[in-house]
Write a protein that holds these residues in place. Structure first.
Motif, PDB file in Angstrom:
ATOM      1  N   PRO A  86      -0.969  35.007 -26.077  1.00 35.56           N
ATOM      2  CA  PRO A  86      -1.129  36.342 -26.930  1.00 35.56           C
ATOM      3  C   PRO A  86      -0.850  36.026 -28.190  1.00 35.56           C
ATOM      4  O   PRO A  86      -1.459  36.634 -29.208  1.00 35.56           O
ATOM      5  CB  PRO A  86       0.295  37.183 -26.156  1.00 35.56           C
ATOM      6  N   ASP A 140      -7.448  39.301 -23.502  1.00 31.42           N
ATOM      7  CA  ASP A 140      -7.937  40.346 -22.696  1.00 31.42           C
ATOM      8  C   ASP A 140      -9.174  40.504 -22.093  1.00 31.42           C
ATOM      9  O   ASP A 140      -9.262  40.832 -20.882  1.00 31.42           O
ATOM     10  CB  ASP A 140      -7.952  41.221 -24.036  1.00 31.42           C
ATOM     11  N   THR A 198     -11.219  35.929 -25.683  1.00 31.06           N
ATOM     12  CA  THR A 198      -9.610  36.437 -25.930  1.00 31.06           C
ATOM     13  C   THR A 198      -9.223  36.508 -24.392  1.00 31.06           C
ATOM     14  O   THR A 198      -9.796  36.635 -23.502  1.00 31.06           O
ATOM     15  CB  THR A 198      -9.601  37.764 -26.426  1.00 31.06           C
ATOM     16  N   ASP A 226      -4.184  35.048 -29.760  1.00 30.53           N
ATOM     17  CA  ASP A 226      -5.094  36.146 -29.783  1.00 30.53           C
ATOM     18  C   ASP A 226      -4.825  36.687 -31.206  1.00 30.53           C
ATOM     19  O   ASP A 226      -5.726  37.382 -32.001  1.00 30.53           O
ATOM     20  CB  ASP A 226      -4.844  37.235 -28.639  1.00 30.53           C
ATOM     21  N   LYS A 235      -8.675  38.405 -18.664  1.00 34.01           N
ATOM     22  CA  LYS A 235      -8.086  39.119 -17.614  1.00 34.01           C
ATOM     23  C   LYS A 235      -9.120  40.124 -17.087  1.00 34.01           C
ATOM     24  O   LYS A 235      -9.134  40.457 -15.830  1.00 34.01           O
ATOM     25  CB  LYS A 235      -6.838  39.896 -18.234  1.00 34.01           C
TER      26      LYS A 235
END
Length: 266
Positions: free
Chosen positions: A84, A54, A52, A87, A57
């Motif tokens: 986003p 997230d 993902t 996701d 990152k």
């Protein structure tokens, strides 16, 4: 990995694993820096858990590489504004789509999707192939275990938009829709042509509901699109969804209309 094309996601996972090893970090140490448990890191690296944004990152933070992995996704994969949404789509329990002019991407055949993508004459053959592969890869979420409930509403004009050179593609596309709606988690409803004015005419949108009940929306426009999460904006989109859905034919009548269109062309 439904949020990125599988080959790209696998490549980025390999690079993350390589960077972690080069930094001499265990999965536990890497997880602390990235904000994930060691078991989560292990699952992503073994490709048993989806990659993902997230996590990407977090990986950038853990190895302090200045956002390299995020740039890789932006350059090689989907546009940054879209990530986003991917996701949200991947973990959705419900999806609600309104499309006044096209078959929704998750329901498109390969031939239809290629024709739609080729409408952008700025794209070369390689870019078209890349976008097509990504779109078809995303469709796997509808047939996976615990697939989301997907309700699509389209305008009748979408079904009837077919000149002589496009008719065979549309026959294949509508036949594909008729197969998909036999699945218990997919339904397609048609707003008939006689409904001249309604709230959905201002543009397409799609909504995704996560297991925690939170909704995320995506709007499409000529410059790409936008992902919506603001509560007031989501409330507006949900209200518009209910209005458009109420204008559409019931499931059985919509299916009969699709069959009628195909029969008229064959």
């Amino acid at each position: 990995m439904a949020d990125l094309p599988h080959t790209l996601a696998a490549f980025i996972v390999t690079e993350i694993r390589r960077a972690r090893g080069a930094a001499g970090m265990t999965q536990e140490a890497f997880g602390r820096g990235a904000g994930f448990s060691a078991s989560h890191v292990s699952a992503v690296e073994s490709e048993t858990r989806a990659l993902t944004m997230d996590f990407i990152k977090g990986a950038d933070r853990a190895v302090k590489n200045g956002g390299l992995f995020q740039r890789m996704v932006a350059e090689l994969g989907a546009p940054s504004w879209f990530l986003p949404w991917l996701d949200a789509e991947r973990v959705a329990t419900q999806l609600r789509s309104w499309q006044p002019s096209l078959i929704p991407g998750l329901l498109q055949t390969e031939h239809y999707a290629r024709a739609v993508i080729r409408c952008d004459d700025t794209l070369g053959d390689e870019d078209v192939d890349k976008r097509l592969a990504a779109r078809l890869d995303r469709q796997s979420i509808l047939i996976q275990p615990k697939a989301p409930q997907f309700v699509a509403v389209i305008g009748e004009e979408v079904l009837r938009r077919a000149g002589e050179d496009f008719r065979a593609i549309m026959v294949g596309q509508i036949t594909h829709l008729l197969t998909l709606v036999e699945r218990p988690n997919i339904s397609v409803h048609v707003v008939p042509r006689e409904v001249n004015m309604h709230a959905g005419l201002t543009g397409p949108f799609i909504l995704a509901r996560a297991a925690d009940g939170k909704w995320v929306g995506q709007l499409e426009n000529q410059l790409g699109g936008a992902v919506i999460s603001n509560d007031d904006d989501i409330a507006t989109l949900l209200s518009k969804w209910e209005t458009v859905r109420n204008e559409a034919l019931p499931r059985r009548q919509s299916t009969d209309l699709m069959k009628e269109v195909v029969t008229s062309w064959t």
